[in-house]
Design a protein around this motif. Structure first.
Motif, short mmCIF file in Angstrom:
data_model
loop_
_atom_site.label_atom_id
_atom_site.label_comp_id
_atom_site.label_asym_id
_atom_site.label_seq_id
_atom_site.Cartn_x
_atom_site.Cartn_y
_atom_site.Cartn_z
N LYS A 7 6.20 -1.78 1.97
CA LYS A 7 5.58 -2.29 3.08
C LYS A 7 4.84 -1.14 3.99
CE LYS A 7 6.36 -5.08 7.29
NZ LYS A 7 7.17 -5.83 8.16
N GLU A 8 5.57 -0.20 4.35
CA GLU A 8 5.13 1.05 5.01
C GLU A 8 3.97 1.68 4.38
OE1 GLU A 8 8.25 3.38 5.88
OE2 GLU A 8 9.41 1.96 7.28
N ASP A 12 1.98 0.35 2.14
CA ASP A 12 1.07 -0.64 1.93
C ASP A 12 0.36 -0.36 0.52
OD1 ASP A 12 -0.28 -2.65 2.37
OD2 ASP A 12 -2.13 -1.45 3.23
N PHE A 65 4.53 -5.47 -4.54
CA PHE A 65 4.31 -5.88 -3.17
C PHE A 65 4.93 -7.11 -2.72
CE2 PHE A 65 2.23 -7.51 0.68
CZ PHE A 65 2.16 -6.29 1.60
#
Length: 453
Positions: free
Chosen positions: A216-217, A219, A238
């Protein structure tokens, strides 16, 4: 559409059903599927073309997949399981009983079975357990033309082709290149000249929540998973990372609210009531029903006690089902709201009174609105304003009481460590029916007592 599908299933008009289903997209089928009964869901799978049935199964919620594979015929289960991605198959197997998993392993192809056993060897809640092995690898000496040919050949069988990982002859991770970058290269250009040499990776033993947070961080569409020798063994995508974060967030909420034990208890009770032996199920459900049977007899005594009222004003009987039914509806609503809120951590058990009094305001408001509407309709319908007043006031009071019972009964059962899923509805319904009759006939006596002979 849903009702038409139900109609064709009931009438066994499968040719007409197939025509309708063929025109629907898989996400439309998913919405319809989740509202069908299990026997209707099975018919849906049987009528759909195999390719479309597989696509539907792959996007179903995990609990729908679990319920389906436990009742479908082995050939169809075999098809579905072998078309699942490796990580989705592991996630499904983790929700099934061990005996069932062992039997399903025998339905897998040799390659799928080997991959599944490999992933099962990793500890639960680690990167190794949630990764997928379906990705494209390149070597640094490939030309753009060779790399594109490999991507094109494997694209349909792989879960992610947007990030392409580069490995050496020992399968060690040496870099990566995006599909976009690859497409921009000249046909004769070599991967080594354009790839990123600082690939970000995680170890198979890393905690799944930390891995998902990293995805998530950063992306990124996918994150490489390597073993202790830096060999590429899988990727975490993801979408899987977001699913993990959602699950972990829910678990954290339950822990913070002190409800993790409640969740486990409810899961155990749910398994017993759904998959347990008949005598075990009866032992949980029958006592509540027997108790409410005896209490329901009191409702008969109430009606008998007001027999003279019914004989004198026959139209009073018209509104008994309305008042009892509407009370049952709001009671069920409140019970569902309370139980779901408690399990999800939205309701803190130690602050029960705060939520109870809020539900009181909700019950009073809904009861007043419904009471006014019912009273007006009764008055206009029968031309008897005092009867309309009695009906409206009785409905107002009954719905208010029922909404409070919907919060209070499951709360008391949980405090007493009694299965609220089996006990709440019968208890709420019985008490509500008894109270509704008493309130209604009391209102009739107050406003129409002069008509009773």
């Amino acid at each position: 559409m849903e009702e038409l599908i139900r109609f064709y299933i009931k009438k066994k008009e499968f040719d007409k059903l197939q025509v309708i289903l063929n025109d629907l997209q898989k996400h439309e089928l998913k919405e319809i599927f989740k509202h069908l009964k299990q026997d209707e869901q099975l018919v849906l799978f049987e009528v759909l073309p195999e390719e479309k049935a597989v696509e539907l199964f792959k996007i179903l919620e995990l609990h729908h997949q679990k319920n389906s594979v436990e009742v479908l015929q082995p050939p169809m289960v075999q098809t579905f399981l072998n078309h699942l991605s490796s990580d989705d198959r592991i996630r499904l197997f983790d929700r099934l009983p061990e005996k069932r998993v062992q039997s399903f392993l025998g339905l897998l192809t040799r390659d799928n079975k080997a991959i599944t056993l490999q992933l099962q060897a990793y500890l639960p809640e680690t990167a190794g357990r949630i990764m997928t092995t379906e990705f494209v690898t390149l070597t640094h000496d490939m030309s753009q033309e060779e790399a594109l040919a490999k991507v094109t050949e494997e694209a349909m069988r792989k879960e992610n082709i947007y990030i392409l990982f580069v490995i050496d002859e020992k399968r060690e991770l040496t870099g990566f290149i995006t599909l976009h970058r690859l497409l921009m290269m000249a046909p004769t250009a070599v991967i080594n000249e354009h790839m990123s040499r600082q690939p970000i990776s995680v170890k198979t033993s890393d905690d799944q929540e930390k891995v998902a947070q990293k995805v998530k961080e950063l992306d990124v569409m996918a994150l490489a998973v390597v073993d202790d020798a830096n060999r590429l063994v899988g990727i975490v995508t993801f979408d899987d990372a977001m699913e993990i974060l959602e699950e972990e967030a829910t678990e954290d909420i339950l822990n913070q609210a002190g409800l993790s034990d409640l969740k486990d208890t409810e899961e155990d009770r749910s398994k017993l009531l759904i998959n347990g032996k008949l005598n075990k199920i009866l032992a949980v459900r029958l006592p509540f029903l027997l108790a409410t049977l005896l209490l329901s007899m009191l409702s008969g005594l109430v009606i008998e006690n007001f027999e003279q009222t019914l004989e004198s004003i026959a139209m009073v009987a018209i509104f008994i089902p309305l008042i009892m039914g509407m009370g049952g509806n709001i009671g069920t609503q409140s019970s569902t709201v309370f139980t779901r809120g408690l399990v999800l951590g939205h309701i803190e058990i130690e602050n029960f009174l705060e939520y109870f009094f809020k539900e009181l305001r909700v019950g009073l408001t809904i009861g007043a609105l419904m009471g006014i509407m019912a009273g007006l309709m009764a008055s206009l319908w029968l031309g008897f304003p005092m009867l309309g007043l009695a009906v409206g006031l009785a409905l107002f009071a009954t719905m208010t009481v029922a909404s409070l019972l919907g919060f209070l009964v499951p709360f008391i059962l949980i405090k007493l460590n009694i299965d609220q899923a089996a006990g709440s509805a019968p208890i709420i319904t019985t008490i509500k029916d008894l109270v509704a009759l008493l309130i209604y006939f009391t209102c009739i006596s107050l406003f129409l007592g002069h008509l009773i002979l």
